[in-house]
Write an enzyme that holds these catalytic residues in place. Structure first.
Site, mmCIF file in Angstrom:
data_model
loop_
_atom_site.group_PDB
_atom_site.id
_atom_site.type_symbol
_atom_site.label_atom_id
_atom_site.label_comp_id
_atom_site.label_asym_id
_atom_site.label_seq_id
_atom_site.Cartn_x
_atom_site.Cartn_y
_atom_site.Cartn_z
ATOM 1 N N CYS A 34 0.843 -1.188 0.000
ATOM 2 C CA CYS A 34 0.000 0.000 0.000
ATOM 3 C C CYS A 34 0.884 1.244 0.000
ATOM 4 O O CYS A 34 2.103 1.160 0.174
ATOM 5 C CB CYS A 34 -0.944 0.024 1.204
ATOM 6 S SG CYS A 34 -0.102 0.145 2.793
ATOM 7 N N CYS A 69 3.078 1.782 3.040
ATOM 8 C CA CYS A 69 4.331 1.012 3.054
ATOM 9 C C CYS A 69 5.435 1.815 2.372
ATOM 10 O O CYS A 69 6.560 1.909 2.883
ATOM 11 C CB CYS A 69 4.145 -0.319 2.329
ATOM 12 S SG CYS A 69 3.044 -1.475 3.150
ATOM 13 N N ASP A 121 -3.406 19.094 -25.419
ATOM 14 C CA ASP A 121 -2.618 18.963 -26.651
ATOM 15 C C ASP A 121 -3.502 19.315 -27.843
ATOM 16 O O ASP A 121 -4.732 19.228 -27.761
ATOM 17 C CB ASP A 121 -2.096 17.528 -26.756
ATOM 18 C CG ASP A 121 -1.273 17.311 -28.007
ATOM 19 O OD1 ASP A 121 -0.445 18.175 -28.327
ATOM 20 O OD2 ASP A 121 -1.469 16.275 -28.667
#
Length: 715
Positions: A10, A13, A408
């Site tokens: 996760c 972590c 763009d």
């Protein structure tokens, strides 16, 4: 130095690993990327120290090779994760049915106990091992909540069996464990999908290249065998292997990989060329390498995407942050409840334990754990119905908060497929004659403008003519002889540069076109000015309404394109866009995103090409639209396959409504715990009632989330 990290499950972590490595002596900048499961440590830190520190936290690290290729993963395979999820589901279904049947037939409790024990000792043990590992180091997260909730339900069931009562909560333990396993399985799939962007970029690099040796001989060699200053050949249709300078030849190169623009550009002796661009001409180029294989534009693109991904702070779920306070409070309340009933109420241990267990059961994080993922799953499913592919929860969460949309031009605002918009013919030439001769000469070219002219001639049912010979002048035009109705014609088709080179006398009308922002193709027949085609990349039909909707939603719009300034501003003026950034390379687009974010803007990047990948990854939310490359999709958070810009606005609206539901879910989940825990501690809720109210809380969260399925998004 870069490292592959195994065992992270996760964002928290990654944050723990990043914090620990940043505290190492000599460490400079440290970033840990959960998406790619990589750590980057700058500074004077020995690799052995990094490996040791990561191992101390309960994870595994391995240095990455200089090529950037990761070592083989030592984690669970997809098949293993699916097998565990299937096993958990098979074990949970009978426990749920038996638990909800409320028929205390002989052996009911023993069957539930056996199946739940197998589940928790098998697929579900990961919650307990993770929670225990964190507890040893003084940490808590959602695993702690899950372990407490599942463990409390399981222990409460054992106590009921010991007392000889039919108050089992095995189904709660089994269902919680299985649902959380399902959520983590889906999250892992999304994480691995997003990590493929960089690997696909690397996959674009050529493996072999045609090298020319000093004696004039040529041979195909490995790309990495090239060195600075080596000569290599780029044959028609081939990719340029390495950044360099042209030594011999002229050709038109498709640079859309880098610039995003579909029209090839002319490159000749002395011109710089970029690795991975394509020779679209019929003539070869001889190029001298000006960089090492590890220093190409493509290599820099890979680095840009990796850096942009690593710079994103991993968003911890609100429940993980609350766990640091919520879990200790629940433990304290449960212990206090046990002591209160034993000391103040003089209750027996088992009698006093039941209110304490009720506290733990009712504080089970089922509703809290479902609050976010059920809304996200429903929101992403609702988006998918309209072909809006949301690739990550952070993308869905962030889209609704955007303040700026960088868009763009080619392939995003426009179709990306040039078409002929007008044809002006000079006397005494006839339309059918001009179309037939032009189609014959353009038929030898693969240039996008040539395809537009051929399509125009075909739709006009132009007569067929025979091309006798052909010469391609990349970036200038085409020349050749054409046979029509038994007569030979010398035909030129190309740009102003071709007219100047051939010393063609220009009509006054042609001279006035020199500042025109559109693409022009001039046709000269037997040395006389014959016709001029105007070619334009049309604006998508949905673009104007989509831009109006984005502005109505409070977003400002910026056009960012690799095209020339004149055509970019022409399109912008037509669409009412006032902020235009033209002639931008990938690095410049990335820098634009960074500049806007530094000003406090929440930036969405909308693009369709590989050249947009770094900016898509750096933006708060990246939208890949149109018929863009797989890489653009992998670098983006949200993919819109058919290029309808209106769906960008719809995705933002879905995000806003989804986040509103998440806030409602979390508010209910927290309010439920705040109100129910005191009642359980006071003995007004038995563990069975606590389990029932816990289930009702979860159902309310799920039901609220399902409302998203029927929502009508803004169009």
């Amino acid at each position: 130095m870069d490292y592959a990290i195994e065992g992270m499950h996760c964002g928290s972590c990654a944050a723990r690993v990043e914090g620990a490595l940043a505290r190492l002596p000599g460490a400079g900048e440290v970033s840990v990327n959960y998406a790619t499961k990589r750590a980057r440590v700058r500074g004077d830190v020995p690799s052995a120290k990094v490996l040791s520190e990561v191992a101390r936290l309960g994870y595994a690290a391995e240095p990455l090779a200089a090529t950037g290729s990761a070592p083989k993963s030592r984690g669970k395979t997809d098949a293993a994760r699916r097998s565990e999820l299937v096993l958990a589901t098979v074990l949970t279904l009978p426990v749920f049915v038996l638990g909800m049947s409320h028929h205390p037939f002989p052996g009911n409790g023993l069957i539930q106990l056996l199946l739940t024990t197998i589940l928790l000792a098998g697929p579900g043990r990961i919650f307990f091992t993770r929670a225990a590992r964190l507890a040893v180091r003084g940490g808590v997260n959602m695993d702690t909540l899950v372990a407490l909730g599942v463990g409390a339900a399981y222990v409460a069931s054992l106590i009921s069996m010991m007392r000889g009562t039919f108050a089992y909560y095995f189904e709660s333990a089994a269902v919680i464990a299985t649902l959380v396993l399902l959520g983590q399985h889906l999250e892992e799939n999304a994480r691995r999908g997003s990590a493929q962007a960089v690997e696909k970029l690397r996959g674009l690099q050529l493996r072999t290249v045609r090298k020319r040796f000093p004696d004039g001989s040529e041979q195909d060699v490995d790309f990495e065998a090239l060195s600075l200053g080596d000569l290599f050949v780029v044959r028609p249709g081939e990719h340029v292997a390495l950044d360099g300078v042209v030594v011999e030849g002229h050709a038109a190169l498709d640079e859309s990989l880098v610039t995003g623009e579909s029209i090839p550009v002319a490159r000749g002796k002395g011109d710089d060329v970029i690795g991975t661009t394509i020779n679209t001409s019929t003539t070869p180029l001889l190029v001298r390498a000006t960089v090492h294989p590890a220093e190409t534009v493509l290599a820099r693109l890979v680095s840009l995407v990796e850096d942009a991904q690593a710079s994103k702070a991993a968003a911890q779920r609100l429940a993980d942050r609350v766990a640091r306070i919520f879990v200790p409070i629940v433990l304290v309340v449960a212990v206090a409840t046990l002591l209160y009933w034993m000391l103040a109420r003089d209750a027996a241990f088992l009698d006093a334990l039941m209110p304490a267990v009720a506290v733990l059961v009712i504080a089970c994080p089922c509703a809290l754990g479902l609050a976010t993922p059920t809304a996200i799953l429903t929101g992403t499913g609702r988006a998918a119905r309209d072909l809006i592919l949301i690739r990550s929860a952070p993308g869905l969460e962030s889209a609704g908060a955007l303040t700026v949309a960088i868009v763009d031009k080619t392939g995003t605002l426009t179709e990306g497929r040039p078409v002929v918009t007008s044809l002006a013919i000079e006397a005494p030439f006839q339309r059918a004659e001009v179309l037939a001769l032009t189609a014959a000469i353009e038929g030898a070219s693969t240039h996008p403008l040539a395809r537009a002219l051929l399509k125009y001639a075909h739709e006009a049912a132009a007569p067929l003519a025979q091309r006798l010979d052909f010469k391609d002048r990349p970036g200038i035009g085409l020349a050749g002889q054409v046979l029509l109705d038994g007569k030979r014609y010398d035909v030129l088709a190309g740009s102003f540069a071709m007219l100047a080179e051939a010393a063609i006398a220009l009509p006054d009308a042609w001279r006035q076109l020199e500042g025109d922002p559109q693409s022009l193709v001039f046709v000269v027949i037997d040395g006389k000015a014959a016709a001029v085609f105007t070619v334009k990349d049309p604006i998508r039909a949905s673009t104007r309404a989509a831009l109006a909707t984005l502005r109505e939603m409070g977003l400002s719009v910026v056009m960012a394109t690799g095209d020339r300034d004149a055509p970019a501003r022409a399109v912008a003026a037509e669409l009412g866009i006032t902020d235009v950034r033209a002639a931008l390379k990938p690095e410049a687009k990335l820098q634009l995103v960074k500049e806007l974010r530094a000003k406090g803007e929440r930036v969405g990047m909308v693009g369709d090409g590989i050249n947009d990948a770094p900016a898509l990854a750096e933006a708060d939310v990246g939208f890949a639209v149109g018929d863009g490359s797989d890489l653009a999709g992998d670098a983006a958070d949200i993919v819109i396959p058919h290029g309808n810009l209106a769906k960008v606005a719809e995705a933002i609206e879905i995000s806003r409504k989804t986040m509103r539901v998440i806030r409602q879910n979390l508010a209910w989940a927290f309010a439920y715990n705040v109100l129910a825990i005191p009642l359980a501690a006071a003995g007004h809720l038995s563990p069975m009632i606590a389990a029932g109210t816990m289930a009702l809380s979860s159902l309310s969260v799920v039901g609220n989330s399902l409302r998203l399925s029927g929502m009508k998004a803004r169009r």
